[in-house]
Design a protein around this motif. Structure first.
Motif, mmCIF file in Angstrom:
data_model
loop_
_atom_site.group_PDB
_atom_site.id
_atom_site.type_symbol
_atom_site.label_atom_id
_atom_site.label_comp_id
_atom_site.label_asym_id
_atom_site.label_seq_id
_atom_site.Cartn_x
_atom_site.Cartn_y
_atom_site.Cartn_z
ATOM 1 N N ASN A 130 31.354 43.766 47.226
ATOM 2 C CA ASN A 130 31.789 45.163 47.126
ATOM 3 C C ASN A 130 30.571 46.067 46.977
ATOM 4 O O ASN A 130 30.157 46.402 45.871
ATOM 5 C CB ASN A 130 32.732 45.328 45.927
ATOM 6 C CG ASN A 130 33.297 46.727 45.794
ATOM 7 O OD1 ASN A 130 33.201 47.351 44.751
ATOM 8 N ND2 ASN A 130 33.894 47.261 46.850
ATOM 9 N N GLU B 286 31.803 53.044 42.267
ATOM 10 C CA GLU B 286 32.050 52.746 40.861
ATOM 11 C C GLU B 286 31.700 51.300 40.548
ATOM 12 O O GLU B 286 31.996 50.392 41.322
ATOM 13 C CB GLU B 286 33.514 53.014 40.508
ATOM 14 C CG GLU B 286 33.904 54.483 40.569
ATOM 15 C CD GLU B 286 35.314 54.715 40.086
ATOM 16 O OE1 GLU B 286 35.953 53.749 39.612
ATOM 17 O OE2 GLU B 286 35.785 55.868 40.184
ATOM 18 N N ARG B 287 31.071 51.128 39.406
ATOM 19 C CA ARG B 287 30.706 49.786 38.959
ATOM 20 C C ARG B 287 31.957 49.067 38.455
ATOM 21 O O ARG B 287 32.750 49.633 37.711
ATOM 22 C CB ARG B 287 29.679 49.899 37.840
ATOM 23 C CG ARG B 287 28.956 48.609 37.486
ATOM 24 C CD ARG B 287 27.769 48.949 36.616
ATOM 25 N NE ARG B 287 26.916 47.808 36.361
ATOM 26 C CZ ARG B 287 25.615 47.890 36.105
ATOM 27 N NH1 ARG B 287 25.031 49.081 36.075
ATOM 28 N NH2 ARG B 287 24.897 46.810 35.895
ATOM 29 N N ASN B 288 32.148 47.821 38.902
ATOM 30 C CA ASN B 288 33.312 47.052 38.466
ATOM 31 C C ASN B 288 32.976 45.564 38.441
ATOM 32 O O ASN B 288 31.830 45.179 38.733
ATOM 33 C CB ASN B 288 34.516 47.340 39.381
ATOM 34 C CG ASN B 288 34.210 47.060 40.845
ATOM 35 O OD1 ASN B 288 33.708 46.003 41.198
ATOM 36 N ND2 ASN B 288 34.511 48.034 41.711
ATOM 37 N N LYS B 289 33.952 44.742 38.121
ATOM 38 C CA LYS B 289 33.711 43.305 37.998
ATOM 39 C C LYS B 289 33.272 42.696 39.326
ATOM 40 O O LYS B 289 32.459 41.779 39.353
ATOM 41 C CB LYS B 289 34.974 42.612 37.499
ATOM 42 C CG LYS B 289 35.302 42.905 36.035
ATOM 43 C CD LYS B 289 36.535 42.131 35.585
ATOM 44 C CE LYS B 289 36.831 42.415 34.124
ATOM 45 N NZ LYS B 289 38.040 41.678 33.659
ATOM 46 N N ARG B 290 33.812 43.212 40.433
ATOM 47 C CA ARG B 290 33.490 42.638 41.735
ATOM 48 C C ARG B 290 32.048 42.904 42.137
ATOM 49 O O ARG B 290 31.420 42.092 42.816
ATOM 50 C CB ARG B 290 34.428 43.194 42.807
ATOM 51 C CG ARG B 290 35.876 42.764 42.654
ATOM 52 C CD ARG B 290 36.693 43.222 43.832
ATOM 53 N NE ARG B 290 36.270 42.553 45.054
ATOM 54 C CZ ARG B 290 36.345 43.094 46.266
ATOM 55 N NH1 ARG B 290 36.796 44.326 46.412
ATOM 56 N NH2 ARG B 290 35.956 42.426 47.331
ATOM 57 N N ASN B 291 31.494 44.055 41.766
ATOM 58 C CA ASN B 291 30.135 44.389 42.199
ATOM 59 C C ASN B 291 29.128 44.370 41.065
ATOM 60 O O ASN B 291 28.022 44.900 41.211
ATOM 61 C CB ASN B 291 30.110 45.739 42.924
ATOM 62 C CG ASN B 291 30.611 46.882 42.055
ATOM 63 O OD1 ASN B 291 30.431 46.882 40.836
ATOM 64 N ND2 ASN B 291 31.245 47.870 42.680
ATOM 65 N N GLU B 292 29.487 43.743 39.938
ATOM 66 C CA GLU B 292 28.576 43.732 38.790
ATOM 67 C C GLU B 292 27.234 43.083 39.133
ATOM 68 O O GLU B 292 26.174 43.594 38.751
ATOM 69 C CB GLU B 292 29.226 43.014 37.611
ATOM 70 C CG GLU B 292 28.356 42.922 36.358
ATOM 71 C CD GLU B 292 27.927 44.281 35.802
ATOM 72 O OE1 GLU B 292 26.863 44.339 35.175
ATOM 73 O OE2 GLU B 292 28.661 45.280 36.016
#
Length: 212
Positions: A118, A166-172
């Motif tokens: 992502n 936006e930063r999220n679990k998928r693109n951490e």
């Protein structure tokens, strides 16, 4: 029904590089392979010449017909082949992201990172530039680095990113790499020129993934 003409498929990068005589065989070697490089040729001789040559001479460098005058082309000049080039590819935006750096003259890959599930092309172009600068510094090289992204060049110059992703679990993991890249450019100096690749005059940047 007219019989389809025989084609020969060169796979430079895939599960098993080689020359294949059917699309099904080519697809089997490239499907699911990140950054696969392949192309069809009309004759076996053309395919053999391409396979034993450099893939970047056949894909990723085809220029659009330039809408430039001879005077403009002369003013732009030729690229500095003693350099490296970087680029990113994103399937969707945001989407699956990867980036790479190559020797500008030969197209030989120097580094490749990804895929990330992502990301955006701007983040990839930024990371590619930072990775390229770090690579050259580690090698003790002062040669220039080419990018075709004015956005990435500005982010490196300003030492900050301006992404709306936006930063999220998928693109951490991707953002962790971006964080490291920002720390690197804020704590390091370099003398390498960061140059804009003039796509309209020179064709696609040698680091292009050849998927357009």
């Amino acid at each position: 029904m007219a019989k389809s003409k025989q084609k020969y498929y060169v796979v430079w990068e895939g599960h098993e590089p080689g020359i294949y005589e059917t699309w099904a065989e080519c697809q089997a070697q490239t499907k699911g392979y990140t950054a696969a490089r392949f192309k069809a040729f009309k004759t076996k001789q053309e395919a053999e010449d391409a396979y034993y040559g450099n893939s970047s001479d056949y894909i990723g460098k085809k220029a659009k017909k330039p809408n430039l005058t001879l005077a403009q082309l002369a003013l732009i000049g030729k690229p500095n082949w003693k350099s490296i080039s970087v680029d990113a590819a994103c399937s969707g935006n945001p989407g699956i992201l990867e980036y790479q750096g190559v020797d500008t003259a030969t197209g030989n890959r120097l580094f490749h990172v990804g895929p990330f599930p992502n990301g955006t092309v701007n983040l990839g172009e930024f990371l590619a530039l930072v990775h390229g600068l770090a690579y050259l510094k580690k090698m003790g090289s002062t040669i220039p680095i080419y990018s075709d992204s004015r956005t990435a060049m500005a982010w490196v110059r300003d030492k900050r990113i301006r992404t709306t992703l936006e930063r999220n679990k998928r693109n951490e993991k991707l953002f962790q790499l971006v964080d490291r890249g920002l720390v690197w450019i804020k704590n390091n100096t370099w003398t390498n020129q960061i140059l804009k690749w003039e796509t309209e005059a020179w064709g696609e940047i040698p680091a292009d993934f050849g998927r357009k």
